[in-house]
Design a protein around this motif. Structure first.
Motif, short mmCIF file in Angstrom:
data_model
loop_
_atom_site.label_atom_id
_atom_site.label_comp_id
_atom_site.label_asym_id
_atom_site.label_seq_id
_atom_site.Cartn_x
_atom_site.Cartn_y
_atom_site.Cartn_z
N GLN A 22 0.82 -1.19 0.00
CA GLN A 22 0.00 0.00 0.00
C GLN A 22 0.86 1.26 0.00
OE1 GLN A 22 -3.28 -0.06 2.66
NE2 GLN A 22 -3.79 2.08 2.38
N ALA A 23 1.98 1.24 0.75
CA ALA A 23 2.87 2.39 0.79
C ALA A 23 3.46 2.64 -0.59
CB ALA A 23 3.98 2.16 1.81
N ALA A 24 3.80 1.52 -1.26
CA ALA A 24 4.40 1.65 -2.59
C ALA A 24 3.38 2.16 -3.59
CB ALA A 24 4.96 0.30 -3.04
N ALA A 25 2.08 1.88 -3.29
CA ALA A 25 1.02 2.26 -4.23
C ALA A 25 0.57 3.70 -4.06
CB ALA A 25 -0.17 1.32 -4.06
N ASN A 26 1.13 4.41 -3.08
CA ASN A 26 0.76 5.80 -2.86
C ASN A 26 0.95 6.62 -4.14
OD1 ASN A 26 -0.06 5.62 -0.27
ND2 ASN A 26 1.72 6.63 0.65
N THR A 27 -0.02 7.49 -4.40
CA THR A 27 0.07 8.40 -5.53
C THR A 27 1.12 9.46 -5.24
OG1 THR A 27 -2.25 8.06 -6.07
CG2 THR A 27 -1.21 10.04 -6.96
N GLU A 28 1.96 9.76 -6.23
CA GLU A 28 2.99 10.78 -6.05
C GLU A 28 2.59 12.08 -6.72
OE1 GLU A 28 6.83 9.55 -7.34
OE2 GLU A 28 7.36 8.82 -5.35
N ILE A 29 2.87 13.21 -6.05
CA ILE A 29 2.75 14.53 -6.66
C ILE A 29 4.09 14.80 -7.34
CG2 ILE A 29 2.40 16.99 -6.25
CD1 ILE A 29 0.82 16.16 -3.72
N THR A 30 4.08 14.85 -8.67
CA THR A 30 5.33 14.92 -9.42
C THR A 30 5.74 16.34 -9.82
OG1 THR A 30 4.11 14.46 -11.47
CG2 THR A 30 5.07 12.57 -10.30
N SER A 31 4.78 17.24 -9.86
CA SER A 31 5.11 18.64 -10.14
C SER A 31 3.93 19.54 -9.77
CB SER A 31 5.49 18.86 -11.62
OG SER A 31 4.36 18.74 -12.45
N VAL A 32 4.23 20.82 -9.58
CA VAL A 32 3.21 21.80 -9.20
C VAL A 32 3.45 23.06 -10.03
CG1 VAL A 32 2.22 23.20 -7.35
CG2 VAL A 32 3.07 20.89 -6.86
N ARG A 33 2.36 23.61 -10.58
CA ARG A 33 2.45 24.86 -11.35
C ARG A 33 1.41 25.85 -10.83
NH1 ARG A 33 2.22 20.77 -14.83
NH2 ARG A 33 0.11 21.23 -15.54
N VAL A 34 1.78 27.11 -10.79
CA VAL A 34 0.86 28.16 -10.34
C VAL A 34 0.84 29.27 -11.37
CG1 VAL A 34 0.34 29.83 -8.52
CG2 VAL A 34 1.35 27.62 -7.92
N ALA A 35 -0.34 29.73 -11.74
CA ALA A 35 -0.46 30.80 -12.73
C ALA A 35 -1.70 31.63 -12.45
CB ALA A 35 -0.52 30.23 -14.14
N THR A 36 -1.65 32.90 -12.85
CA THR A 36 -2.81 33.78 -12.75
C THR A 36 -3.53 33.77 -14.08
OG1 THR A 36 -1.68 35.21 -11.18
CG2 THR A 36 -3.61 36.12 -12.27
N ARG A 37 -4.84 33.49 -14.06
CA ARG A 37 -5.64 33.50 -15.28
C ARG A 37 -6.56 34.72 -15.24
NH1 ARG A 37 -6.15 28.59 -18.05
NH2 ARG A 37 -7.36 29.86 -19.51
N ASN A 38 -6.45 35.56 -16.28
CA ASN A 38 -7.31 36.76 -16.33
C ASN A 38 -8.15 36.79 -17.60
OD1 ASN A 38 -5.31 37.25 -18.17
ND2 ASN A 38 -4.72 39.25 -17.35
N ASP A 39 -8.32 35.62 -18.24
CA ASP A 39 -9.10 35.55 -19.47
C ASP A 39 -10.47 34.94 -19.24
OD1 ASP A 39 -7.68 33.23 -18.86
OD2 ASP A 39 -7.89 32.46 -20.90
N ALA A 40 -10.88 34.80 -17.98
CA ALA A 40 -12.19 34.25 -17.65
C ALA A 40 -13.12 35.38 -17.20
CB ALA A 40 -12.05 33.20 -16.56
#
Length: 383
Positions: A22-40
């Motif tokens: 189960q420990a080996a099956a843990n989902t990994e967070i592989t990268s994180v991105r942050v951006a400001t969206r002003n087209d909505a």
């Protein structure tokens, strides 16, 4: 008695492999991105977490409305992923990851009180063929009112210095100066394609396949048509700027939407293009949907004309349904400094249209019609 004592020990020994699996099956967070969206409709800060497999996030907001927590059960942070991130301070004060035994928390501190209506959490599926991970997306709306919305670019009083509000000429023979966000831009409306600088943007590419059909990918069709347009325009004496000429991401593999789309706009803006044509193929959940559409945004008085002239010629080049010329707030239409149009040249989800779009004949027909439409646009001085 010894046998009885052995039973708990055997039970523990049997459980140990399960725990390690189960420990080996843990989902990994592989990268994180942050951006400001002003087209909505309302600007927001978007945080995207790439994960190794599908996960079900849970949203919590504290009583003060100043702390947002998104819990990702049974996940762990990859050792190469940093744990703190900066964002637009008008919307988000701080973003950080916290590892717990039961999973990972994405923590977001905001400068102004938010409710569940201000925070959107959703997941996006991965695509192994495109080398794209599953993703968890968290959007936090701007509560400050200080992040400018590009959908209002038609209002010349927003984001434009008074010295930039110059009058536009309605006749040919000269360049016109138009207001733009944070700087002025000029483009030519004189007759003829010769000497014009035209930016062609084949939609998607690289890690982004675009829409998927039964046997083809949008990114390959858009590139094939775009390269044919490039050849025809060069033969007509135009200077052609391509945002991509091969199967690549324009900004970087697996990048965010803002970075990728702004990179395409930057290419056109840096070249001081006279027109920007973005080529896409549509898709829908129903195979019956079909047709051709041209989109524009009225950021200048000539965008509508560009879309209209090209669309009129496109409808002569196919028997696909005419879905008309429509307005839209698509990123590339808003962030380019010249008249721009985004073309949807049929539906890859429609079996008949997908087959036609992959044929040399239909691709050449659309390439010729786009060039004819551009010629009509300039011959009529963009009106």
């Amino acid at each position: 008695m010894k046998k009885l004592c052995m039973i708990p020990l055997l039970a523990i020994a049997c459980l140990l492999p399960l725990v390690s699996v189960q420990a080996a099956a843990n989902t990994e967070i592989t990268s994180v991105r942050v951006a400001t969206r002003n087209d909505a409709n309302k600007p927001f800060v978007r945080t995207v977490l790439d994960v190794s497999r599908k996960v079900t996030p849970r949203l919590y907001i504290d009583k003060s409305g100043r702390y947002v927590t998104v819990t990702l059960p049974n996940t762990k942070i990859d050792k190469n992923v940093q744990k703190q991130y900066d964002a637009n301070s008008n919307v988000v004060s701080r973003i950080w990851l916290t590892q717990r035994s039961s999973g990972t928390d994405l923590n977001i501190k905001v400068p102004r009180q938010v409710t569940a209506q201000d925070v959107k959490v959703f997941t996006l599926p991965g695509d192994k063929k495109a080398n794209r991970s599953d993703r968890v997306v968290v959007d936090v709306n701007d509560k400050s009112g200080k992040v400018k919305q590009w959908k209002h670019w038609g209002n010349e009083s927003i984001g434009i210095h008074s010295s930039q509000n110059t009058k536009r000429t309605k006749t040919g023979g000269s360049s016109v100066t138009v207001p733009s966000y944070g700087g002025s831009a000029s483009y030519s409306l004189t007759k003829g394609l010769k000497g014009k600088t035209i930016c062609i943007d084949p939609g998607h590419g690289g890690s982004d396949t675009g829409a998927l059909g039964a046997f083809s990918q949008e990114k390959n069709i858009t590139l094939a048509i775009s390269k044919k347009v490039q050849t025809l325009l060069q033969q007509a004496g135009a200077n052609v700027i391509m945002t991509r000429t091969t199967d690549v991401d324009v900004y970087a593999p697996n990048d965010g939407a803002v970075e990728e789309l702004q990179a395409r706009c930057n290419i056109a803006n840096a070249a001081k293009a006279d027109a920007f044509v973005c080529i896409h193929i549509d898709s829908y959940s129903s195979a019956d949907a079909g047709g051709v559409t041209a989109y524009y945004n009225s950021k200048t008085s000539h965008d509508a004309g560009l879309a209209k002239y090209i669309h009129n010629q496109n409808m002569k080049a196919t028997n696909f349904q005419d879905r008309g010329v429509r307005t839209a707030n698509f990123y590339v239409l808003l962030h380019t400094n010249m008249p721009a149009t985004l073309l949807e040249l049929g539906f890859i989800s429609n079996p008949g249209e997908e087959k036609a779009l992959n044929s040399e004949a239909q691709q050449q027909n659309f390439a010729e019609s786009i060039v004819k439409g551009l010629a009509d646009y300039f011959d009529n001085n963009g009106i």
